[in-house]
Every structure is written in C-alpha cells, then in structure tokens.
Design a protein around this motif. Structure first.
Motif, PDB file in Angstrom:
ATOM      1  N   VAL A 176      -8.680   7.136  -0.176  1.00 23.43           N
ATOM      2  CA  VAL A 176      -8.186   6.587  -1.432  1.00 23.43           C
ATOM      3  C   VAL A 176      -6.967   5.731  -1.129  1.00 23.43           C
ATOM      4  O   VAL A 176      -6.042   6.187  -0.453  1.00 23.43           O
ATOM      5  CB  VAL A 176      -7.799   7.718  -2.410  1.00 23.43           C
ATOM      6  N   LEU A 193       0.871  -1.174   0.000  1.00 20.81           N
ATOM      7  CA  LEU A 193       0.000   0.000   0.000  1.00 20.81           C
ATOM      8  C   LEU A 193       0.903   1.218   0.000  1.00 20.81           C
ATOM      9  O   LEU A 193       1.480   1.558   1.029  1.00 20.81           O
ATOM     10  CB  LEU A 193      -0.880  -0.024   1.253  1.00 20.81           C
ATOM     11  N   PHE A 194       1.090   1.857  -1.152  1.00 21.72           N
ATOM     12  CA  PHE A 194       2.089   2.926  -1.183  1.00 21.72           C
ATOM     13  C   PHE A 194       1.535   4.302  -0.898  1.00 21.72           C
ATOM     14  O   PHE A 194       2.296   5.226  -0.688  1.00 21.72           O
ATOM     15  CB  PHE A 194       2.938   2.893  -2.460  1.00 21.72           C
ATOM     16  N   CYS A 195       0.219   4.437  -0.883  1.00 23.53           N
ATOM     17  CA  CYS A 195      -0.308   5.745  -0.506  1.00 23.53           C
ATOM     18  C   CYS A 195      -1.717   5.593   0.031  1.00 23.53           C
ATOM     19  O   CYS A 195      -2.517   4.847  -0.529  1.00 23.53           O
ATOM     20  CB  CYS A 195      -0.304   6.689  -1.708  1.00 23.53           C
ATOM     21  N   LEU A 196      -1.991   6.241   1.131  1.00 23.16           N
ATOM     22  CA  LEU A 196      -3.339   6.245   1.698  1.00 23.16           C
ATOM     23  C   LEU A 196      -3.715   7.695   1.934  1.00 23.16           C
ATOM     24  O   LEU A 196      -3.045   8.400   2.675  1.00 23.16           O
ATOM     25  CB  LEU A 196      -3.340   5.448   3.014  1.00 23.16           C
ATOM     26  N   THR A 197      -4.756   8.148   1.252  1.00 21.54           N
ATOM     27  CA  THR A 197      -5.101   9.569   1.275  1.00 21.54           C
ATOM     28  C   THR A 197      -6.506   9.767   1.818  1.00 21.54           C
ATOM     29  O   THR A 197      -7.433   9.101   1.369  1.00 21.54           O
ATOM     30  CB  THR A 197      -5.058  10.134  -0.160  1.00 21.54           C
ATOM     31  N   GLY A 198      -6.651  10.675   2.735  1.00 22.43           N
ATOM     32  CA  GLY A 198      -7.974  11.072   3.176  1.00 22.43           C
ATOM     33  C   GLY A 198      -8.526  12.097   2.207  1.00 22.43           C
ATOM     34  O   GLY A 198      -7.772  12.904   1.672  1.00 22.43           O
ATOM     35  N   MET A 199      -9.816  12.045   1.947  1.00 20.61           N
ATOM     36  CA  MET A 199     -10.396  12.969   0.977  1.00 20.61           C
ATOM     37  C   MET A 199     -11.675  13.576   1.519  1.00 20.61           C
ATOM     38  O   MET A 199     -12.407  12.944   2.261  1.00 20.61           O
ATOM     39  CB  MET A 199     -10.736  12.231  -0.324  1.00 20.61           C
ATOM     40  N   ASP A 200     -11.915  14.804   1.122  1.00 22.73           N
ATOM     41  CA  ASP A 200     -13.206  15.437   1.388  1.00 22.73           C
ATOM     42  C   ASP A 200     -13.767  15.868   0.037  1.00 22.73           C
ATOM     43  O   ASP A 200     -13.238  16.776  -0.591  1.00 22.73           O
ATOM     44  CB  ASP A 200     -13.012  16.652   2.308  1.00 22.73           C
ATOM     45  N   TRP A 201     -14.819  15.149  -0.422  1.00 23.67           N
ATOM     46  CA  TRP A 201     -15.430  15.489  -1.708  1.00 23.67           C
ATOM     47  C   TRP A 201     -16.628  16.423  -1.503  1.00 23.67           C
ATOM     48  O   TRP A 201     -17.566  16.390  -2.281  1.00 23.67           O
ATOM     49  CB  TRP A 201     -15.869  14.218  -2.432  1.00 23.67           C
ATOM     50  N   TYR A 241      -7.473  20.784  -6.036  1.00 22.07           N
ATOM     51  CA  TYR A 241      -8.530  20.497  -5.075  1.00 22.07           C
ATOM     52  C   TYR A 241      -7.955  19.841  -3.843  1.00 22.07           C
ATOM     53  O   TYR A 241      -8.348  20.136  -2.718  1.00 22.07           O
ATOM     54  CB  TYR A 241      -9.577  19.595  -5.727  1.00 22.07           C
ATOM     55  N   HIS A 259      -3.861   3.582  -2.740  1.00 25.30           N
ATOM     56  CA  HIS A 259      -3.065   3.259  -3.923  1.00 25.30           C
ATOM     57  C   HIS A 259      -2.308   1.969  -3.636  1.00 25.30           C
ATOM     58  O   HIS A 259      -1.502   1.924  -2.707  1.00 25.30           O
ATOM     59  CB  HIS A 259      -2.065   4.364  -4.232  1.00 25.30           C
ATOM     60  N   PHE A 280       7.617   9.125   6.913  1.00 26.85           N
ATOM     61  CA  PHE A 280       6.451   8.834   7.752  1.00 26.85           C
ATOM     62  C   PHE A 280       6.213   7.325   7.810  1.00 26.85           C
ATOM     63  O   PHE A 280       5.986   6.754   8.885  1.00 26.85           O
ATOM     64  CB  PHE A 280       5.237   9.565   7.193  1.00 26.85           C
ATOM     65  N   HIS A 293      -1.072   5.955   8.815  1.00 30.17           N
ATOM     66  CA  HIS A 293      -1.773   6.774   7.828  1.00 30.17           C
ATOM     67  C   HIS A 293      -3.232   6.981   8.213  1.00 30.17           C
ATOM     68  O   HIS A 293      -3.793   8.035   7.983  1.00 30.17           O
ATOM     69  CB  HIS A 293      -1.644   6.147   6.437  1.00 30.17           C
ATOM     70  N   LYS A 335     -11.334   3.252  -3.758  1.00 32.42           N
ATOM     71  CA  LYS A 335     -11.928   4.441  -3.129  1.00 32.42           C
ATOM     72  C   LYS A 335     -13.106   4.003  -2.299  1.00 32.42           C
ATOM     73  O   LYS A 335     -13.863   3.107  -2.710  1.00 32.42           O
ATOM     74  CB  LYS A 335     -12.433   5.400  -4.206  1.00 32.42           C
TER      75      LYS A 335
END
Lengths: 152, 374
Positions: free
Chosen positions: A68, A53-61, B331, A70, B340, A107, A83
């Motif tokens: 999200v 898991l190379f990226c974990l992103t919090g999102m506000d749509w 955005y 990756h 990290f 994360h 997603k």
C-alpha cells in the motif's frame, strides 16, 4: 485537485482501475504490471505532482500479498492511496518504485524482509532488519514460530 | 628531503571499510554504519539496522486497542507522548469520537513539552558529539524540570502512556499549570545560554556550516521530515498541514531554513523550542472545563476499514496506519517512523564529506534507534 479529478486522471492512465472513495483517502487498486506506469505518471504530471511518498506498507490479505502506497503532493496537498496485489505466495514479485521516490529503497527492503515480496529493479534487495539466515517471513499471517509466538 | 612529490611514495589510495557501531557513542544506540572511506573521505555508508528489532507491528496483531498504546511509547521513546497521541487519534477517528476541548488542550500542551524535552536532549548529545561536554549538563538540567512535570501528572517520566483511546488516563495535577508557567519563565532565561555556549561557538559553526548538504528535492524524495526536512526548505509540518488536537486554536510559525546543511537543521531545532513555548503559553491559561476522558465501551472494536493518522513528532512525521476487520484486535498496524526515512538519506548527506563530519551529520539527524528498528 479534488477526488473526482484525480479519479478521472487515474482512469485516463489506467483504464479499468478499481477505485474506491474511502472515508479518508481515494484508494486505487491496480494490477502489478500497471503500477510503475501509474506511479510515474502521477508524480510527473503537472496537475497531480505526487512527489512525497509518506508511507509504504507491506500487507498480507491472506489470499494475496501486496503493498500500500500513501502519496501526497507537497504543492497541492491532495492525497491518493495506491494498492497492488499479487496472489503468488511462493515467489511474489512486484515492480520497485525506488527510482521514483528514493525513500522506497529502505521501505521495500523492509517489506522484502517481513513479507518476502521481491521488488524488480531494486538496486539492493536484501533483508534490512533480520539475519540473512532467518527462515520465513514473520509478518505473514501464516508464519509459524512455536517458540516465540504464543497462541491463546 | 620531503617534498610534495615524494611524500606519498609507497602509499596506495584505495577504499577502506570502516565499521562504526553497533556500540559507538555517536550512533546513540545500537546502529551499525559500514563506511567505505578513501583517506578521510566517506564514499559510501551502509546502515545495518535490526539489532533491537522487537516486531512491534506483529505484536499489535495479538493485542487489544487499549493495550497497543503502551507499545507506541517504545518506538521513539523521546517523543512518547506524541506517539501515544497519534495512535489514540487514529482509533478515535475510526470510532468517529470527537474528544472534548479539555482533552485536546492537554494533549497539545503535553506534546509540546515532549518536543522541548526531546530537543533539549538532542542539543545535549549534539554538543557532546562535537566535543563540548558542558552542553550535556546544561541540557539535562533543564530537561529534568519537564520530566518532573510529567511525573507529577502522569506518574512516569520517560515511557508515559498518558493518552488512551477516548481521552487521558488521569486529569492534570492541580499544580500543573503553575509548574508549566514556571518552567516557561525559567527556560526563556536559560535558552539564551544554549546560544552563548554552542550556537555562537566558532569551532561548532566551522564544523556545521556547509556540512551534510541535502537539497529540497532529495529531502522530499527520501521523505526526510521534521526539523531535518525543514532545514532543507521542505515545508512538512503536519501541525500546519493537517491540524489535529488543539493546533487549530493557536498561532505559531513553521520554522523553515533553506541552507540544507547541518547548521540549518541545528537552528531549526533551536527555533522550534521557542515556538513550542509560544504554543504552550497560548494554551496553558485557557484549558477549558470538561471531562478528561470520553466514555468508551469496555471492549473497543473498530469498524471494518483503513485509517491513517499523521502527526508531527519531535523528529518528523509519525504515521499510524490501522487496518481493521471489525474485531477487537487490529488486522494490521503500520507505524511510519520518521527516523527510518531520515536514516535512508544519510548516505546522500555524508557522501564526499570527512569521516569526522559524519558524527556531526548523524547528530543533526537526531536518530533514535528503537524508532528505526520498531
């Protein structure tokens, strides 16, 4: 495995998942209650083996909050993006994936800190960067800070 | 008489909380580690981050695309040019701009110089953490030469912002190629001194071999990348996996070691400096002619969509994730910082090791705090 194969695999596990072939990665949107099963299957399946898991992103749509993921496989070098969205803005809860990928532990704490998403089954759900007494979740689009954020 | 039986009479063994940091020389910045120790043995480590969190991801939402470049320097300031490159590549990918070969070559040379400078500073402080103060002078002596090259071409030494969406801020200085070649010749002579001073040292080897082990599976699961991951046999070099800029034009080896301990991570970095010099040597005489910056619109607006770019920074995989709604501000921007993720594995590495070894393990992870805190 190519994108068509991955698509088929995902649809086998979660029928009716929303799949978009984006310019870069195959993007799958799943319902919150299906996420953990899908993630686990994608990691364990010998043909997909998404172990990194190379990226974990919090999102506000704005209409929904979410995360999200990756993912890539160190063996096959294929990619997938997962997603997950929740429309509950007052007390959003999603499943934690830190039993599948340990990197998610930090994360997800970051996402909790900035977006206020609570992760179920996370061993240590606390803020990681901000003070415990901090009010609100700063990376949400509706966050208001009259002192430090200057609107032009 | 003191015997084996009565030596510990009256002493209870129980866990004890030891606070390391936020002001501690071996944490290389403001990081606080709360260690539970039993005697001298570390039982649990809980990192407390956020002392210098600046909210860079939030700030980007109010800035234009060319302005954000200057924030990327301030993440991992020791691989500033690599972070710039990652961000610019992501913007270029979104705009579907193919930059000229000249830009690619210069970017790659600059990134590799950054990597060498960063590993030199790591070597300085790693030696110093273990008690060898001389290392600090040797490393900084050589790093100065790279910073002089940066200063001549880019105008600054640490936070450089030399890359910009669509190319570079300025062309290279006429002396650039000569200076770089001089540096490589010089550093090939002085790098063996590093080995003589520290690598072969018995005390250093005793303190590093077998200390802070992490398996390949754990490294992948925790997302430990860069030299720290490659010390555990995790083949994670983005330059090989997804070649960007000029890496597809050069031959180089991915340095891998499988011991998974502090010494393996040390050796990976030492060998990487040699590989970086090889890469630069293949490129420096062949920089093609061409523009140093592509023509860009005055106001950059990315088409609606999501873009991700991975690069290999000095400490591991650095990622930029841009979500655009077609406006002049992004955005959402997420920076996937290597430190990290590397920090999250510290507890696994240091568990059941001596508290003094925690310093060596932390040194071998080479964390830069602004990159953790963002």
């Amino acid at each position: 495995m190519d994108n068509a194969g991955l698509k088929e695999k995902v649809l086998q596990i979660v029928p009716g998942a929303e799949i978009i072939e984006d310019k870069q990665y195959l993007t799958v949107t799943v319902a919150p209650n299906k996420l953990h099963t899908l993630a686990e299957k994608l990691k364990e399946d010998a043909e997909t083996l998404f172990d990194y898991l190379f990226c974990l992103t919090g999102m506000d749509w704005t209409d929904s909050l979410g995360v999200v993921y990756h993912l890539t496989s160190t063996k096959y070098n294929h990619y997938i993006v997962l997603k997950v969205k929740t429309t509950n803005r007052t007390a959003p809860v999603l499943d934690s994936v830190c039993d599948i990928w340990k990197t998610a532990e930090f994360h997800e704490r970051e996402v909790y800190d900035f977006f206020g998403i609570d992760f179920k089954n996370h061993p240590d759900m606390r803020r990681i960067f901000l003070d415990d007494s901090w009010e609100g979740y700063p990376l949400r689009k509706d966050y208001v800070d009259e002192v430090n954020i200057i609107e032009r | 008489m003191i015997t084996e039986e009565n030596i510990n009479v009256g002493i209870k063994e129980e866990e004890f909380i030891l606070n390391m940091g936020p002001q501690h020389p071996s944490t290389h910045g403001v990081l606080r580690l709360v260690c539970s120790i039993k005697g001298e043995i570390v039982k649990n480590i809980e990192p407390h981050c956020g002392y210098i969190h600046r909210g860079i991801e939030k700030m980007t939402e109010k800035l234009t695309y060319p302005q954000i470049v200057h924030l990327t320097d301030r993440l991992d300031y020791l691989s500033a040019l690599i972070n710039n490159e990652a961000y610019c590549l992501c913007v270029e990918k979104a705009l579907e701009i193919e930059v000229s070969d000249r830009i690619k070559y210069i970017r790659t040379i600059m990134s590799e110089l950054t990597r060498i400078a960063s590993h030199q500073l790591w070597w300085c402080s790693f030696g110093m953490d273990l008690g060898g103060l001389t290392c600090f002078f040797y490393g900084l002596r050589d790093r100065e030469k790279i910073l002089d090259i940066f200063e001549e071409t880019c105008g600054s030494r640490l936070i450089i912002s030399y890359n910009t969406p669509g190319g570079l801020m300025a062309d290279i200085h006429p002396n650039f190629q000569k200076k770089v070649k001089e540096f490589i010749k010089y550093f090939r002579k002085t790098l063996p001194e590093y080995d003589q001073l520290l690598t072969g040292n018995v005390i250093m080897q005793e303190r590093c071999k077998g200390v802070g082990y992490i398996s390949k599976e754990d490294a992948i699961s925790y997302g430990v990348t860069g030299p720290s991951g490659r010390g555990s046999c995790f083949s994670c070099d983005v330059r090989k996996k997804e070649p960007y800029s000029a890496y597809k034009f050069v031959n180089f080896n991915e340095v891998l070691r499988c011991e998974g301990d502090t010494f393996a991570r040390y050796m990976v970095r030492m060998d990487e400096m040699r590989e970086s010099m090889n890469i630069i040597e293949q490129l420096i005489d062949n920089i093609p002619e061409g523009p140093y910056a592509e023509k860009m619109k005055g106001v950059i607006k990315l088409p609606e969509g999501e873009y991700y770019q991975r690069v290999e920074a000095a400490r591991g995989e650095f990622g930029v994730y841009i979500v655009s709604k077609g406006e002049k501000n992004p955005y959402r921007v997420k920076f996937r910082s290597p430190n990290f993720s590397n920090l999250s594995a510290l507890n696994t590495m240091a568990k059941n090791q001596k508290i003094a070894d925690l310093i060596a393990i932390g040194g071998s992870l080479d964390y830069v705090i602004p990159d953790i805190d963002r």
